[in-house]
Each structure stands twice: as structure tokens, then as C-alpha cells.
Motif scaffolding. Structure first.
Motif, short mmCIF file in Angstrom:
data_model
loop_
_atom_site.label_atom_id
_atom_site.label_comp_id
_atom_site.label_asym_id
_atom_site.label_seq_id
_atom_site.Cartn_x
_atom_site.Cartn_y
_atom_site.Cartn_z
N PRO A 133 -3.26 0.94 6.15
CA PRO A 133 -3.00 -0.44 5.71
C PRO A 133 -4.26 -1.30 5.63
O PRO A 133 -4.44 -2.06 4.68
N PHE A 134 -5.15 -1.18 6.62
CA PHE A 134 -6.38 -1.97 6.61
C PHE A 134 -7.32 -1.51 5.51
O PHE A 134 -7.98 -2.32 4.86
N LEU A 153 -6.46 -0.06 2.64
CA LEU A 153 -5.93 -0.49 1.35
C LEU A 153 -6.16 -1.97 1.10
O LEU A 153 -6.54 -2.37 0.01
N LYS A 154 -5.92 -2.78 2.11
CA LYS A 154 -6.10 -4.22 1.97
C LYS A 154 -7.56 -4.56 1.67
O LYS A 154 -7.85 -5.37 0.78
N ALA A 155 -8.48 -3.94 2.38
CA ALA A 155 -9.90 -4.19 2.14
C ALA A 155 -10.32 -3.72 0.76
O ALA A 155 -11.11 -4.38 0.07
N LEU A 206 -8.39 -3.47 -1.96
CA LEU A 206 -7.82 -4.34 -2.98
C LEU A 206 -8.55 -5.69 -3.04
O LEU A 206 -8.71 -6.26 -4.12
N LYS A 207 -9.00 -6.18 -1.89
CA LYS A 207 -9.74 -7.45 -1.88
C LYS A 207 -11.10 -7.32 -2.55
O LYS A 207 -11.54 -8.21 -3.27
#
Length: 75
Positions: free
Chosen positions: A49-50, A52-54, A56-57
Motif C-alpha cells: 500500500p505504501f 503504490l501510494k508513493a 502514484l504521487k
């Protein structure tokens, strides 16, 4: 992940292909494979999750990452 792959391969060789070895195909190998799979799943689940979030940002290599994720989900 490596230990999960190695124990799975050892069990496959010993149980399915009947390659004789000291412990290949034994219940102990299958037990260690299950333990390694649980640890690998927890490690992947806690990091993904971390990561993927990083990704995408930052929007760097977005198509590459999304295509890898799509293939992973299809697999």
C-alpha cells in the motif's frame, strides 16, 4: 519470497516428480513452505500500500507500474 519459492520447488520435486531426496516431498517441507508463504504474504501486504501510494504521487514510470499491477492482478 525466496524461501517460499525454494521450499515450494523442493516439495514439488519430491512429491509430484518423485525425485528422491532426504526430505523432499515430506510433510516438514510442506510445513516450512506454509510458514514462508505466510511471512511473504504479510511482508508484501505491509509494503504494497505504501509503495503504490508513493508511486502514484510521484507519477514517475506510471504506465510501467500500472501495467505490472494489472498483470499481477490477472495472474
Amino acid at each position: 519470497m525466496l524461501s517460499c519459492s525454494l521450499t515450494g520447488t523442493a516439495y514439488l520435486l519430491g512429491h509430484e516428480f518423485h525425485i528422491q531426496g532426504a526430505a523432499l516431498g515430506a510433510h516438514t517441507i510442506l510445513m516450512w513452505h506454509g510458514i514462508a508463504a505466510m511471512i511473504a504474504t504479510m511482508a508484501l501486504g505491509s509494503v504494497l500500500p505504501f509503495h503504490l501510494k508513493a508511486g502514484l504521487k510521484s507519477k514517475r514510470k506510471l504506465w510501467s507500474g500500472l501495467s505490472q499491477l494489472a498483470f499481477w492482478l490477472l495472474y
